[in-house]
Design an enzyme around this catalytic site. Structure first.
Site, PDB file in Angstrom:
ATOM      1  N   ASN A 270       0.834  -1.215   0.000  1.00 27.64           N
ATOM      2  CA  ASN A 270       0.000   0.000   0.000  1.00 27.64           C
ATOM      3  C   ASN A 270       0.861   1.254   0.000  1.00 27.64           C
ATOM      4  O   ASN A 270       0.524   2.238  -0.670  1.00 27.64           O
ATOM      5  CB  ASN A 270      -0.962  -0.007   1.188  1.00 27.64           C
ATOM      6  CG  ASN A 270      -2.206  -0.806   0.898  1.00 27.64           C
ATOM      7  OD1 ASN A 270      -3.057  -0.380   0.126  1.00 27.64           O
ATOM      8  ND2 ASN A 270      -2.293  -1.996   1.479  1.00 27.64           N
TER       9      ASN A 270
ATOM     10  N   ARG B   1       3.778   1.665  25.715  1.00 29.76           N
ATOM     11  CA  ARG B   1       3.256   2.071  24.398  1.00 29.76           C
ATOM     12  C   ARG B   1       3.298   3.582  24.212  1.00 29.76           C
ATOM     13  O   ARG B   1       3.584   4.081  23.133  1.00 29.76           O
ATOM     14  CB  ARG B   1       1.791   1.646  24.262  1.00 29.76           C
ATOM     15  CG  ARG B   1       1.628   0.215  23.881  1.00 29.76           C
ATOM     16  CD  ARG B   1       0.165  -0.159  23.781  1.00 29.76           C
ATOM     17  NE  ARG B   1       0.077  -1.570  23.574  1.00 29.76           N
ATOM     18  CZ  ARG B   1       0.072  -2.154  22.375  1.00 29.76           C
ATOM     19  NH1 ARG B   1       0.098  -1.429  21.286  1.00 29.76           N
ATOM     20  NH2 ARG B   1       0.018  -3.450  22.257  1.00 29.76           N
TER      21      ARG B   1
ATOM     22  N   GLU C 157      -7.409  -2.254  -2.756  1.00 22.28           N
ATOM     23  CA  GLU C 157      -6.777  -1.355  -1.778  1.00 22.28           C
ATOM     24  C   GLU C 157      -5.842  -0.370  -2.475  1.00 22.28           C
ATOM     25  O   GLU C 157      -5.817   0.821  -2.156  1.00 22.28           O
ATOM     26  CB  GLU C 157      -5.963  -2.154  -0.752  1.00 22.28           C
ATOM     27  CG  GLU C 157      -6.800  -2.995   0.180  1.00 22.28           C
ATOM     28  CD  GLU C 157      -5.965  -3.705   1.242  1.00 22.28           C
ATOM     29  OE1 GLU C 157      -4.936  -3.173   1.664  1.00 22.28           O
ATOM     30  OE2 GLU C 157      -6.363  -4.809   1.660  1.00 22.28           O
TER      31      GLU C 157
ATOM     32  N   HIS D  83      -8.323  -0.866   5.770  1.00 27.31           N
ATOM     33  CA  HIS D  83      -8.685  -2.130   6.417  1.00 27.31           C
ATOM     34  C   HIS D  83      -9.293  -3.071   5.375  1.00 27.31           C
ATOM     35  O   HIS D  83     -10.142  -2.640   4.583  1.00 27.31           O
ATOM     36  CB  HIS D  83      -9.695  -1.851   7.535  1.00 27.31           C
ATOM     37  CG  HIS D  83     -10.096  -3.080   8.266  1.00 27.31           C
ATOM     38  ND1 HIS D  83      -9.278  -3.691   9.202  1.00 27.31           N
ATOM     39  CD2 HIS D  83     -11.200  -3.861   8.172  1.00 27.31           C
ATOM     40  CE1 HIS D  83      -9.876  -4.779   9.661  1.00 27.31           C
ATOM     41  NE2 HIS D  83     -11.039  -4.900   9.048  1.00 27.31           N
TER      42      HIS D  83
ATOM     43  N   GLU E 131     -10.307   6.009  18.668  1.00 23.75           N
ATOM     44  CA  GLU E 131      -9.767   5.145  19.729  1.00 23.75           C
ATOM     45  C   GLU E 131     -10.241   3.703  19.597  1.00 23.75           C
ATOM     46  O   GLU E 131      -9.488   2.778  19.843  1.00 23.75           O
ATOM     47  CB  GLU E 131     -10.128   5.716  21.097  1.00 23.75           C
ATOM     48  CG  GLU E 131      -9.332   6.993  21.369  1.00 23.75           C
ATOM     49  CD  GLU E 131      -9.755   7.712  22.616  1.00 23.75           C
ATOM     50  OE1 GLU E 131     -10.122   7.034  23.591  1.00 23.75           O
ATOM     51  OE2 GLU E 131      -9.729   8.953  22.616  1.00 23.75           O
TER      52      GLU E 131
HETATM   53  C1  GRF Z   1      -3.335  -4.659   3.922  1.00 21.88           C
HETATM   54  O1  GRF Z   1      -4.174  -5.733   3.632  1.00 21.88           O
HETATM   55  C2  GRF Z   1      -4.073  -3.631   4.724  1.00 21.88           C
HETATM   56  O2  GRF Z   1      -5.431  -3.563   4.421  1.00 21.88           O
HETATM   57  C3  GRF Z   1      -3.890  -4.120   6.124  1.00 21.88           C
HETATM   58  O3  GRF Z   1      -2.602  -4.655   6.170  1.00 21.88           O
HETATM   59  C4  GRF Z   1      -2.208  -5.063   4.863  1.00 21.88           C
HETATM   60  C5  GRF Z   1      -0.932  -4.353   4.563  1.00 21.88           C
HETATM   61  O4  GRF Z   1      -0.326  -4.803   3.372  1.00 21.88           O
HETATM   62  N1  GRF Z   1      -4.131  -3.035   7.053  1.00 21.88           N
HETATM   63  P1  GRF Z   1       0.911  -4.019   2.756  1.00 21.88           P
HETATM   64  O5  GRF Z   1       2.020  -4.006   3.819  1.00 21.88           O
HETATM   65  O6  GRF Z   1       0.455  -2.643   2.403  1.00 21.88           O
HETATM   66  O7  GRF Z   1       1.335  -4.817   1.568  1.00 21.88           O
END
Ligand code: GRF
Length: 191
Positions: A16, A65, A174, A109, A142
């Site tokens: 991503n 954290r 995505e 997500h 949150e």
């Molecule tokens: C993706 O499926 C995203 O939706 C989720 O974690 C994954 C990350 O994949 N939050 P990448 O590291 O971007 O390849």
């Protein structure tokens, strides 16, 4: 108009992140990549794109954290970051960080929220007999995977689908959805 300076937070392969880098346009620039995992593949993608990549290893903070997040927050401020995009960042953030970046912190997500927050989304969509599946870009609040939805992309679930085939097809969605939603947010914050 000046571009919004975006930091992308990653923990792993960073596909991503790659899509956000490839789609960079007038609305935003990826100014910083931070990984909480040393050696994450996404750091190589940052390097290849001439974007600064920094490792902030949560393990060196033990159970604290918030101390990790305070250092992360300081790093983002130092780099004049205006928007934070989570892209496979595998840490739940505390109220301190979420409040500090409210309205400027987004996540992608792999499900059609509010369905299937949390993990194993593809398997759970299959088990629930869903006819449609997809992904969601949302503001981070949150409660995990619960913020305002900024965009979704959908596809049909086929009879032969497995969690793996769904994951592959959702990931393609995505990579198209995330840059568009980030650009929309960057433009909205510019006004
Ligand atoms: C993706 O499926 C995203 O939706 C989720 O974690 C994954 C990350 O994949 N939050 P990448 O590291 O971007 O390849």
């Amino acid at each position: 108009m000046s571009k919004k300076r975006v930091a992308v937070l990653i923990s792993g392969r960073g596909t991503n992140l790659q899509a956000l880098l490839d789609a960079e346009q007038e609305a935003y620039e990826i100014a910083l990549v931070v990984s909480n995992v040393p050696g994450a593949e996404g750091l190589n993608r940052a390097r290849a794109a001439n974007v600064e990549g920094i490792v902030l290893d949560h393990k060196s903070y033990g159970q604290n954290r918030e101390a990790f997040e305070r250092d992360l927050d300081a790093l983002l401020i130092q780099h004049n970051i205006e928007i934070v995009a989570l892209a496979g960042f595998m840490r739940v953030l505390t109220p301190f960080f979420v409040r500090a970046w409210a309205g400027r912190l987004i996540n992608i997500h792999p499900s059609l929220l509010p369905k299937f927050p949390g993990t194993k989304t593809h398997q759970r969509a299959l088990e629930a007999g869903e006819s449609e599946h997809g992904c969601t870009v949302h503001l981070v609040v949150e409660e995990v995977d619960a913020g305002e939805i900024l965009g979704q992309a959908k596809m049909p679930v086929e009879p032969a689908d497995t969690p793996e085939t769904l994951a592959t097809r959702v990931l393609i969605l995505e990579h198209d959805l995330y840059p568009r939603c980030l650009a929309d947010l960057a433009r909205a914050l510019r006004k």
